[in-house]
Design a protein around this motif. Structure first.
Motif, PDB file in Angstrom:
ATOM      1  N   LEU A   1     -33.884 -18.126  20.255  1.00  0.00           N
ATOM      2  CA  LEU A   1     -34.959 -17.957  21.362  1.00  0.00           C
ATOM      3  C   LEU A   1     -34.764 -17.468  22.811  1.00  0.00           C
ATOM      4  O   LEU A   1     -35.673 -16.850  23.240  1.00  0.00           O
ATOM      5  N   THR A   2     -33.507 -17.465  22.995  1.00  0.00           N
ATOM      6  CA  THR A   2     -33.150 -16.532  24.496  1.00  0.00           C
ATOM      7  C   THR A   2     -33.519 -15.204  24.288  1.00  0.00           C
ATOM      8  O   THR A   2     -33.901 -14.556  25.065  1.00  0.00           O
ATOM      9  N   ASP A   3     -33.346 -14.694  23.056  1.00  0.00           N
ATOM     10  CA  ASP A   3     -33.573 -13.356  22.854  1.00  0.00           C
ATOM     11  C   ASP A   3     -35.281 -13.005  23.016  1.00  0.00           C
ATOM     12  O   ASP A   3     -35.361 -11.966  23.510  1.00  0.00           O
ATOM     13  N   ILE A   4     -35.920 -13.525  22.555  1.00  0.00           N
ATOM     14  CA  ILE A   4     -37.119 -13.395  22.359  1.00  0.00           C
ATOM     15  C   ILE A   4     -37.853 -13.739  23.861  1.00  0.00           C
ATOM     16  O   ILE A   4     -38.629 -12.927  24.169  1.00  0.00           O
ATOM     17  N   ALA A   5     -37.477 -14.688  24.545  1.00  0.00           N
ATOM     18  CA  ALA A   5     -37.866 -15.178  25.818  1.00  0.00           C
ATOM     19  C   ALA A   5     -37.437 -13.943  26.862  1.00  0.00           C
ATOM     20  O   ALA A   5     -38.364 -13.460  27.718  1.00  0.00           O
ATOM     21  N   GLY A   6     -36.313 -13.466  26.555  1.00  0.00           N
ATOM     22  CA  GLY A   6     -35.827 -12.429  27.378  1.00  0.00           C
ATOM     23  C   GLY A   6     -36.658 -11.198  27.391  1.00  0.00           C
ATOM     24  O   GLY A   6     -36.781 -10.331  28.058  1.00  0.00           O
ATOM     25  N   PHE A   7     -37.024 -10.813  25.916  1.00  0.00           N
ATOM     26  CA  PHE A   7     -37.723  -9.657  25.796  1.00  0.00           C
ATOM     27  C   PHE A   7     -39.298  -9.671  26.071  1.00  0.00           C
ATOM     28  O   PHE A   7     -39.792  -8.904  26.728  1.00  0.00           O
ATOM     29  N   VAL A   8     -39.843 -11.097  26.332  1.00  0.00           N
ATOM     30  CA  VAL A   8     -41.032 -11.060  26.829  1.00  0.00           C
ATOM     31  C   VAL A   8     -41.068 -10.762  28.058  1.00  0.00           C
ATOM     32  O   VAL A   8     -41.901 -10.165  28.702  1.00  0.00           O
ATOM     33  N   ALA A   9     -40.001 -11.402  28.830  1.00  0.00           N
ATOM     34  CA  ALA A   9     -40.031 -11.204  30.246  1.00  0.00           C
ATOM     35  C   ALA A   9     -39.640  -9.656  30.528  1.00  0.00           C
ATOM     36  O   ALA A   9     -40.080  -9.026  31.547  1.00  0.00           O
ATOM     37  N   ALA A  10     -38.789  -8.973  29.870  1.00  0.00           N
ATOM     38  CA  ALA A  10     -38.492  -7.663  29.994  1.00  0.00           C
ATOM     39  C   ALA A  10     -39.652  -6.691  29.982  1.00  0.00           C
ATOM     40  O   ALA A  10     -39.806  -5.620  30.756  1.00  0.00           O
TER      41      ALA A  10
ATOM     42  N   ARG B   1     -43.668  -4.719  32.645  1.00  0.00           N
ATOM     43  CA  ARG B   1     -42.177  -3.930  32.812  1.00  0.00           C
ATOM     44  C   ARG B   1     -40.984  -4.560  33.378  1.00  0.00           C
ATOM     45  O   ARG B   1     -40.187  -4.106  33.795  1.00  0.00           O
ATOM     46  N   GLY B   2     -41.055  -5.998  33.479  1.00  0.00           N
ATOM     47  CA  GLY B   2     -40.256  -6.681  33.757  1.00  0.00           C
ATOM     48  C   GLY B   2     -40.463  -7.661  34.934  1.00  0.00           C
ATOM     49  O   GLY B   2     -40.699  -7.388  35.950  1.00  0.00           O
TER      50      GLY B   2
ATOM     51  N   GLY C   1     -35.516  -3.586  21.771  1.00  0.00           N
ATOM     52  CA  GLY C   1     -35.227  -4.545  22.867  1.00  0.00           C
ATOM     53  C   GLY C   1     -35.094  -3.922  23.961  1.00  0.00           C
ATOM     54  O   GLY C   1     -35.263  -2.773  24.195  1.00  0.00           O
ATOM     55  N   SER C   2     -34.301  -4.633  24.965  1.00  0.00           N
ATOM     56  CA  SER C   2     -34.377  -4.119  26.387  1.00  0.00           C
ATOM     57  C   SER C   2     -33.045  -4.938  27.022  1.00  0.00           C
ATOM     58  O   SER C   2     -32.895  -5.886  26.879  1.00  0.00           O
ATOM     59  N   PHE C   3     -32.347  -4.169  27.846  1.00  0.00           N
ATOM     60  CA  PHE C   3     -31.309  -4.773  28.715  1.00  0.00           C
ATOM     61  C   PHE C   3     -32.084  -5.467  30.118  1.00  0.00           C
ATOM     62  O   PHE C   3     -32.676  -4.469  30.684  1.00  0.00           O
ATOM     63  N   HIS C   4     -32.137  -6.592  30.106  1.00  0.00           N
ATOM     64  CA  HIS C   4     -32.914  -7.209  31.477  1.00  0.00           C
ATOM     65  C   HIS C   4     -32.038  -8.423  31.561  1.00  0.00           C
ATOM     66  O   HIS C   4     -32.356  -9.471  31.154  1.00  0.00           O
ATOM     67  N   PRO C   5     -31.209  -8.276  32.703  1.00  0.00           N
ATOM     68  CA  PRO C   5     -30.299  -9.270  33.210  1.00  0.00           C
ATOM     69  C   PRO C   5     -31.224 -10.415  33.779  1.00  0.00           C
ATOM     70  O   PRO C   5     -32.398 -10.432  34.473  1.00  0.00           O
TER      71      PRO C   5
ATOM     72  N   ILE D   1     -26.272 -14.470  27.904  1.00  0.00           N
ATOM     73  CA  ILE D   1     -25.712 -13.837  29.030  1.00  0.00           C
ATOM     74  C   ILE D   1     -25.486 -12.515  28.661  1.00  0.00           C
ATOM     75  O   ILE D   1     -24.972 -12.224  27.806  1.00  0.00           O
ATOM     76  N   GLY D   2     -25.567 -11.433  29.638  1.00  0.00           N
ATOM     77  CA  GLY D   2     -25.657  -9.943  29.740  1.00  0.00           C
ATOM     78  C   GLY D   2     -26.911  -9.352  29.661  1.00  0.00           C
ATOM     79  O   GLY D   2     -26.891  -8.072  29.650  1.00  0.00           O
ATOM     80  N   GLY D   3     -27.985 -10.080  29.360  1.00  0.00           N
ATOM     81  CA  GLY D   3     -29.293  -9.510  29.616  1.00  0.00           C
ATOM     82  C   GLY D   3     -29.618  -8.428  28.525  1.00  0.00           C
ATOM     83  O   GLY D   3     -30.676  -7.780  28.465  1.00  0.00           O
ATOM     84  N   LYS D   4     -28.962  -8.884  27.163  1.00  0.00           N
ATOM     85  CA  LYS D   4     -29.424  -8.213  25.843  1.00  0.00           C
ATOM     86  C   LYS D   4     -30.587  -8.774  25.339  1.00  0.00           C
ATOM     87  O   LYS D   4     -30.308  -9.932  24.837  1.00  0.00           O
ATOM     88  N   THR D   5     -31.846  -8.400  25.274  1.00  0.00           N
ATOM     89  CA  THR D   5     -33.028  -9.162  24.714  1.00  0.00           C
ATOM     90  C   THR D   5     -33.407  -8.420  23.738  1.00  0.00           C
ATOM     91  O   THR D   5     -33.216  -7.025  23.350  1.00  0.00           O
ATOM     92  N   GLY D   6     -34.309  -9.066  22.718  1.00  0.00           N
ATOM     93  CA  GLY D   6     -34.547  -8.276  21.488  1.00  0.00           C
ATOM     94  C   GLY D   6     -35.188  -8.862  20.465  1.00  0.00           C
ATOM     95  O   GLY D   6     -35.444 -10.299  20.449  1.00  0.00           O
ATOM     96  N   ILE D   7     -35.895  -8.017  19.523  1.00  0.00           N
ATOM     97  CA  ILE D   7     -36.809  -8.626  18.415  1.00  0.00           C
ATOM     98  C   ILE D   7     -36.304  -8.014  17.112  1.00  0.00           C
ATOM     99  O   ILE D   7     -35.718  -7.069  17.116  1.00  0.00           O
TER     100      ILE D   7
END
Length: 344
Positions: free
Chosen positions: A103-112, A116-117, A151-155, A135-141
């Motif tokens: 869930l945190t992967d997909i939520a972070g990816f949507v935010a990233a 554009r962030g 994915g994207s790096f998005h702290p 932790i670490g801002g690594k997001t992805g699908i």
């Protein structure tokens, strides 16, 4: 309550404790809208976050997505983007993700990717989410070719680890989360390997120690250009298993098998042999230590591992406890024989 700082160019705090979800309002100053992305299994924790945000004066859009890896698709992300658009989300607004690692992967990816962030705050409700994904801002699908390939790096603006949520997790899910904890023990903090023998008595300390390992690594290498690769110990085969099994295997179970494989590969390349120690520790925890599957399919999946460079397969191995190295391994016979160890 414990607060751990993650340094780097975009520092933030990780707050660990019981009933910390309402503190999400402290990370969203200046926002007028918040999207709370969650799964049905954590609706209770999500409601606490929603009420806290409403009390802080924000308009809240709840977005429920499928649980586990089924929620990490471009289709799910697209549905989230549509809801952000429909509710007028701007760059000053915030995305909150409540749930486990997927869930945190997909939520972070949507935010990233939205505008554009935009800011985001994960509220982790599983061990895997707390010690790794949030932790670490690594997001992805995931895509058909493999796991986390897009994915994207998005702290995040901050991270909340909701320890109270662990009490309602099924025992198998709780156990699977310990694989990432064990990984931290092998690559950086051997005390974890001693404490994990009695995880129910020392769970909070195990989580905090593992978070400190992750925080140190990502503060020094956000975009996985070097040091951060050590967090992939056991993951080369693990991600391949997840892909081949259609994501029906939990990430933690796959990482457990992947660590046994990495230990065997390490021993066969002339490094210290941690295979039996790894097997015994994981077996005592109730985690899997073997796997039966088609080697050619696994090998094809490993070929697109994120650590690969120029077609060369690279592994995180151990020169000793807390001394990980990333090395290319091009001996196909060695790789196959190490895999046969898993099937023995």
């Amino acid at each position: 309550m414990t607060r751990i700082s993650v340094g780097g160019d975009q520092p933030y705090d990780v707050i660990i404790g019981d009933h910390v979800s309402p503190q999400v309002a402290g990370f969203v100053e200046g926002a007028s809208r918040a999207a709370v992305i969650f799964t049905a299994s954590v609706s209770h924790d999500a409601s606490h976050a929603v009420h806290s945000l409403i009390d802080a004066g924000l308009e809240v859009t709840p977005i429920e997505v499928p649980d586990a890896e089924a929620g990490k698709t471009v289709q799910v992300a697209s549905g989230c983007w549509d809801k952000l658009a429909a509710n007028g989300f701007t760059r000053s607004d915030v995305v909150v993700g409540v749930g486990g690692g997927a869930l945190t992967d997909i939520a972070g990816f949507v935010a990233a990717t939205w505008l554009r962030g935009v800011r985001w705050v994960p509220i982790a409700t599983s061990i895997n989410g707390m010690v790794d994904a949030a932790i670490g801002g690594k997001t992805g699908i995931n895509i058909s070719a493999g796991k986390n390939l897009v994915g994207s790096f998005h702290p995040p603006a901050g991270v909340l680890c909701e320890l109270s949520a662990l009490r309602s997790l099924p025992p198998a899910q709780l156990t699977a989360g310990l694989a990432e904890v064990v990984k931290c023990g092998f690559i950086a903090d051997p005390v974890i390997l001693e404490l994990v023998a009695t995880p129910t008595e020392s769970l909070r300390e195990l989580i905090e120690r593992s978070i400190r390992v992750k925080a140190h690594v990502v503060a020094n290498d956000l975009k996985e250009s070097g040091l951060r690769e050590i967090l992939n110990y056991g993951h080369t085969l693990a991600h391949a298993i997840e892909k081949v099994e259609g994501y029906t295997w939990s990430h933690g179970n796959a990482v457990a098998v992947g660590m046994v494989y990495a230990a065997s590969v390490g021993a066969r390349t002339g490094r210290p042999d941690f295979t039996e120690q790894t097997r015994k520790l994981l077996l005592d925890l109730g985690l899997p230590i073997g796997y039966e599957g088609d080697w050619s399919a696994l090998r094809a999946a490993m070929a697109i591992d994120k650590k690969s460079r120029g077609g060369a397969l690279r592994f995180v191995l151990l020169d000793d406890l807390a001394r990980p190295v990333t090395v290319p391994v091009d001996d196909e016979d060695l790789l196959m024989r190490a895999y046969e160890d898993l099937r023995a």
